[in-house]
Design an enzyme around this catalytic site. Structure first.
Site, mmCIF file in Angstrom:
data_model
loop_
_atom_site.group_PDB
_atom_site.id
_atom_site.type_symbol
_atom_site.label_atom_id
_atom_site.label_comp_id
_atom_site.label_asym_id
_atom_site.label_seq_id
_atom_site.Cartn_x
_atom_site.Cartn_y
_atom_site.Cartn_z
ATOM 1 N N LEU A 70 0.869 -1.218 0.085
ATOM 2 C CA LEU A 70 0.099 -0.116 0.110
ATOM 3 C C LEU A 70 0.934 1.165 0.081
ATOM 4 C CD1 LEU A 70 -2.482 -1.455 2.409
ATOM 5 C CD2 LEU A 70 -3.074 -0.889 0.207
ATOM 6 N N PRO A 71 0.359 2.422 -0.338
ATOM 7 C CA PRO A 71 1.090 3.586 -0.780
ATOM 8 C C PRO A 71 1.849 4.110 0.806
ATOM 9 C CG PRO A 71 -0.926 3.813 -1.625
ATOM 10 C CD PRO A 71 -1.082 2.520 -1.047
ATOM 11 N N THR A 103 6.442 0.781 2.108
ATOM 12 C CA THR A 103 7.420 1.518 2.693
ATOM 13 C C THR A 103 6.666 2.208 3.767
ATOM 14 O OG1 THR A 103 8.752 1.725 0.616
ATOM 15 C CG2 THR A 103 9.372 3.151 2.567
ATOM 16 N N LYS A 178 14.863 0.323 5.487
ATOM 17 C CA LYS A 178 14.256 0.565 3.938
ATOM 18 C C LYS A 178 14.450 2.289 3.788
ATOM 19 C CE LYS A 178 11.573 0.912 0.121
ATOM 20 N NZ LYS A 178 12.661 0.454 -1.224
ATOM 21 N N LYS A 247 8.153 10.765 -0.492
ATOM 22 C CA LYS A 247 7.254 9.855 0.853
ATOM 23 C C LYS A 247 8.610 9.459 1.527
ATOM 24 C CE LYS A 247 6.158 6.043 0.970
ATOM 25 N NZ LYS A 247 5.374 4.737 0.876
HETATM 26 P P1 NAD Z 1 1.083 2.256 -6.695
HETATM 27 O O1 NAD Z 1 0.608 3.680 -6.280
HETATM 28 O O2 NAD Z 1 1.526 1.764 -7.816
HETATM 29 O O3 NAD Z 1 -0.015 0.861 -5.873
HETATM 30 C C1 NAD Z 1 -0.698 1.306 -4.612
HETATM 31 C C2 NAD Z 1 -1.989 0.333 -4.610
HETATM 32 O O4 NAD Z 1 -2.675 0.528 -3.525
HETATM 33 C C3 NAD Z 1 -2.874 1.237 -5.765
HETATM 34 O O5 NAD Z 1 -3.289 0.362 -7.080
HETATM 35 C C4 NAD Z 1 -4.140 1.628 -5.087
HETATM 36 O O6 NAD Z 1 -5.265 1.560 -5.721
HETATM 37 C C5 NAD Z 1 -3.965 0.485 -4.007
HETATM 38 N N1 NAD Z 1 -4.627 0.999 -2.674
HETATM 39 C C6 NAD Z 1 -4.706 2.401 -2.002
HETATM 40 N N2 NAD Z 1 -5.239 2.132 -0.935
HETATM 41 C C7 NAD Z 1 -5.884 0.861 -0.652
HETATM 42 C C8 NAD Z 1 -6.782 0.425 0.248
HETATM 43 N N3 NAD Z 1 -7.216 1.091 1.140
HETATM 44 N N4 NAD Z 1 -7.179 -0.919 -0.208
HETATM 45 C C9 NAD Z 1 -6.701 -1.379 -1.222
HETATM 46 N N5 NAD Z 1 -5.904 -0.885 -2.134
HETATM 47 C C10 NAD Z 1 -5.603 0.288 -1.978
HETATM 48 O O7 NAD Z 1 2.491 2.079 -5.500
HETATM 49 P P2 NAD Z 1 3.632 0.863 -5.774
HETATM 50 O O8 NAD Z 1 4.661 1.623 -6.508
HETATM 51 O O9 NAD Z 1 3.178 -0.373 -6.119
HETATM 52 O O10 NAD Z 1 4.165 0.970 -4.435
HETATM 53 C C11 NAD Z 1 3.663 0.149 -3.164
HETATM 54 C C12 NAD Z 1 4.394 0.297 -2.101
HETATM 55 O O11 NAD Z 1 5.843 -0.363 -1.990
HETATM 56 C C13 NAD Z 1 4.649 1.618 -1.606
HETATM 57 O O12 NAD Z 1 4.489 1.748 -0.148
HETATM 58 C C14 NAD Z 1 6.035 2.326 -2.062
HETATM 59 O O13 NAD Z 1 6.740 3.057 -1.541
HETATM 60 C C15 NAD Z 1 6.786 0.808 -2.058
HETATM 61 N N6 NAD Z 1 7.566 0.545 -2.777
HETATM 62 C C16 NAD Z 1 7.671 0.913 -4.296
HETATM 63 C C17 NAD Z 1 8.428 0.387 -5.253
HETATM 64 C C18 NAD Z 1 8.494 0.669 -6.710
HETATM 65 O O14 NAD Z 1 9.578 0.370 -7.436
HETATM 66 N N7 NAD Z 1 7.155 1.059 -7.110
HETATM 67 C C19 NAD Z 1 9.696 -0.269 -4.845
HETATM 68 C C20 NAD Z 1 9.974 -0.528 -3.550
HETATM 69 C C21 NAD Z 1 8.736 -0.164 -2.605
#
Ligand code: NAD
Length: 302
Positions: A70-71, A103, A178, A247
């Site tokens: 999740l975000p 994260t 992280k 963030k």
């Molecule tokens: P993203 O924005 O692509 O995806 C987040 C998803 O969560 C979205 O599809 C959104 O609809 C869903 N969401 C939000 N609130 C929700 C809820 N209450 N119930 C169900 N679904 C919900 O983000 P991401 O890039 O996939 O990143 C996710 C996490 O992983 C973040 O914390 C980010 O910091 C971390 N992260 C991302 C990466 C990367 O390369 N993208 C790498 C490492 C860590």
């Protein structure tokens, strides 16, 4: 340890990272219950072999080990509160383990872990590195905070998602590690950009400068992986948004403020990553920061 097929898994949050994790779990034979607020994401999860659920609480009802992607921390708190309200994390419910790959924030993870532990359930903070490609291939780096017993129980699922799995310490330790890592990522983006701009301005191409840096002591994942994959081809589609990078820098600085740790460079880096200084919006891919052609910061010669 139960067989893979006997562990019912769930995943909540099917964005850039979560969809790949759903694919990896399904490909390795796990039953996967999935939920996201977006219908398009749910459709993609079904195509990947997961079972779409009508709500986050339903995922808790259908799974023993629930992965969150999740975000931010407040989303993590909200889905766990929903599962508590639905009775899936009650003391008499079947024991569940939450593996939070978001994260997130150490203090919030510690509070959630303590609350779940008191009711007989587990919570492991398990933030990841390796991007959407690593999530889809099951080759993420994972940094864990939590009890040994919870980590051991979650291990078959962790091993399906990650290749480098490091149990850093008790609850919250994964989040700390992280944020420290991503503070470096944010800095390396800026320092590598400055290095290639200086090389270009002084007559050496970005490609040649990186050939040297990557054989010498100035290298980082940014120079070795990110520039060759997403900046030099000018695709700028790594799948990690500028908003999420901001963030992470904000959370690292909050952590430093609480710990009484001066971080003058991180303060400057946060300023450079701001919308005002960089011109980047939250939805832009974070690799755009590294574009040597963008003249992102004031002060370059015309
Ligand atoms: P993203 O924005 O692509 O995806 C987040 C998803 O969560 C979205 O599809 C959104 O609809 C869903 N969401 C939000 N609130 C929700 C809820 N209450 N119930 C169900 N679904 C919900 O983000 P991401 O890039 O996939 O990143 C996710 C996490 O992983 C973040 O914390 C980010 O910091 C971390 N992260 C991302 C990466 C990367 O390369 N993208 C790498 C490492 C860590």
């Amino acid at each position: 340890m139960p067989e893979t097929q006997q562990i019912r898994t769930g995943i909540i949050g099917l964005g850039a990272m979560g969809i790949g994790m759903a694919q990896s779990l399904a490909a390795k034979g796990f039953a996967v219950a999935a939920f996201d607020l977006s219908d398009a994401a749910l459709t993609r999860a079904a195509e990947a072999g997961a079972a779409p659920m009508p709500s986050a609480a339903d995922v808790f009802g259908a799974a023993d080990i629930i992965v969150l992607s999740l975000p931010a921390a407040h989303h993590v708190k909200a889905v766990i509160a929903d599962a508590v309200s639905a009775g899936h994390l009650a003391p008499d419910a079947a024991p569940r383990i939450v593996v939070d790959t978001s994260t997130s924030e150490a203090e919030i993870s510690r509070n959630l872990a303590a609350a779940l532990d008191a009711a007989g359930h587990g919570f492991v903070d398990a933030p990841v590195s390796g991007g959407p490609a690593g999530a889809a291939a099951g080759t993420l780096a994972m940094m864990l905070g939590g009890d040994d017993a919870d980590v051991a129980r979650a291990m078959p699922v962790l091993e399906a998602l990650g290749q480098k799995i490091i149990h850093v310490g008790p609850s919250g330790a994964g989040n700390v590690a992280k944020l420290v890592n991503n503070m470096l990522v944010a800095s390396h983006m800026v320092t590598t950009l400055e290095a290639v701009k200086l090389a270009e301005a002084s007559g050496v191409s970005t490609e040649d400068a990186l050939r040297v840096v990557n054989s010498a002591t100035g290298r980082s994942a940014i120079s070795e992986i990110h520039y060759p994959n997403w900046v030099l081809p000018r695709s700028f589609d790594s799948g990690f948004s500028t908003g999420l990078m901001r963030k992470d820098v904000r959370l690292a600085r909050d952590m430093a403020a609480k710990a009484g740790c001066a971080m003058p460079l991180a303060d400057l880096v946060a300023d450079l990553w701001s919308q005002e200084r960089s011109g980047l919006s939250d939805s832009d891919d974070f690799m755009l920061m590294g574009d040597p052609k963008a003249d992102r910061f004031e002060g370059d010669k015309e």
